[in-house]
Design a protein around this motif. Structure first.
Motif, PDB file in Angstrom:
ATOM      1  N   GLY A  38      90.616  27.411 -33.193  1.00 35.75           N
ATOM      2  CA  GLY A  38      88.978  27.677 -32.506  1.00 35.75           C
ATOM      3  C   GLY A  38      87.990  27.682 -33.534  1.00 35.75           C
ATOM      4  O   GLY A  38      88.413  28.010 -34.697  1.00 35.75           O
ATOM      5  N   ALA A  39      86.734  27.800 -33.145  1.00 28.40           N
ATOM      6  CA  ALA A  39      85.549  27.858 -34.077  1.00 28.40           C
ATOM      7  C   ALA A  39      85.797  29.248 -34.410  1.00 28.40           C
ATOM      8  O   ALA A  39      85.738  30.254 -33.837  1.00 28.40           O
ATOM      9  N   ASN A  52      79.662  32.004 -30.850  1.00 28.85           N
ATOM     10  CA  ASN A  52      80.319  30.996 -30.144  1.00 28.85           C
ATOM     11  C   ASN A  52      80.011  31.126 -28.513  1.00 28.85           C
ATOM     12  O   ASN A  52      80.517  31.903 -28.061  1.00 28.85           O
ATOM     13  N   GLN A  54      80.135  28.160 -26.066  1.00 30.07           N
ATOM     14  CA  GLN A  54      81.470  27.564 -25.374  1.00 30.07           C
ATOM     15  C   GLN A  54      82.068  26.756 -26.420  1.00 30.07           C
ATOM     16  O   GLN A  54      82.065  25.823 -26.806  1.00 30.07           O
ATOM     17  N   SER A  55      83.087  27.465 -27.009  1.00 28.13           N
ATOM     18  CA  SER A  55      84.132  27.040 -27.812  1.00 28.13           C
ATOM     19  C   SER A  55      85.237  26.438 -27.126  1.00 28.13           C
ATOM     20  O   SER A  55      85.681  27.090 -26.321  1.00 28.13           O
ATOM     21  N   ASN A  56      85.575  25.265 -27.524  1.00 22.76           N
ATOM     22  CA  ASN A  56      86.906  24.728 -26.855  1.00 22.76           C
ATOM     23  C   ASN A  56      87.617  23.890 -27.982  1.00 22.76           C
ATOM     24  O   ASN A  56      86.946  23.186 -28.853  1.00 22.76           O
ATOM     25  N   THR A  57      88.776  24.222 -27.862  1.00 23.55           N
ATOM     26  CA  THR A  57      89.826  23.535 -29.202  1.00 23.55           C
ATOM     27  C   THR A  57      90.633  22.536 -28.307  1.00 23.55           C
ATOM     28  O   THR A  57      91.504  23.068 -27.548  1.00 23.55           O
TER      29      THR A  57
END
Length: 73
Positions: A38-39, A52, A54-57
């Motif tokens: 992720g970020a 971050n 709303q981080s989404n991988t």
């Protein structure tokens, strides 16, 4: 030139490691891997500030088959 090697003890060899005892012409370890992160995952340093919201991988691999490491001579 051939040589004589005494007793050896191998405790561990990693997945892409090579153990050579004696003469050798070519050693070519080959490995491949895929990493999802992720970020801000691989940041290093003494003072790292990450924001971050709303981080989404996305780990969905829609092509199913990746390039192999066979025929890499």
């Amino acid at each position: 030139m051939p040589g004589f090697v005494g007793a050896i003890q191998v405790v561990n060899i990693s997945s892409s490691g090579v153990l050579n005892v004696g003469d050798v012409f070519l050693i070519q370890p080959i490995s491949s891997s895929k990493t999802f992160a992720g970020a801000g995952s691989f940041n290093t340093g003494e003072t790292v500030s990450i924001t971050n919201h709303q981080s989404n991988t996305n780990t969905f691999d829609f092509d199913t088959i990746d390039q192999g490491n066979y025929l890499n001579l």
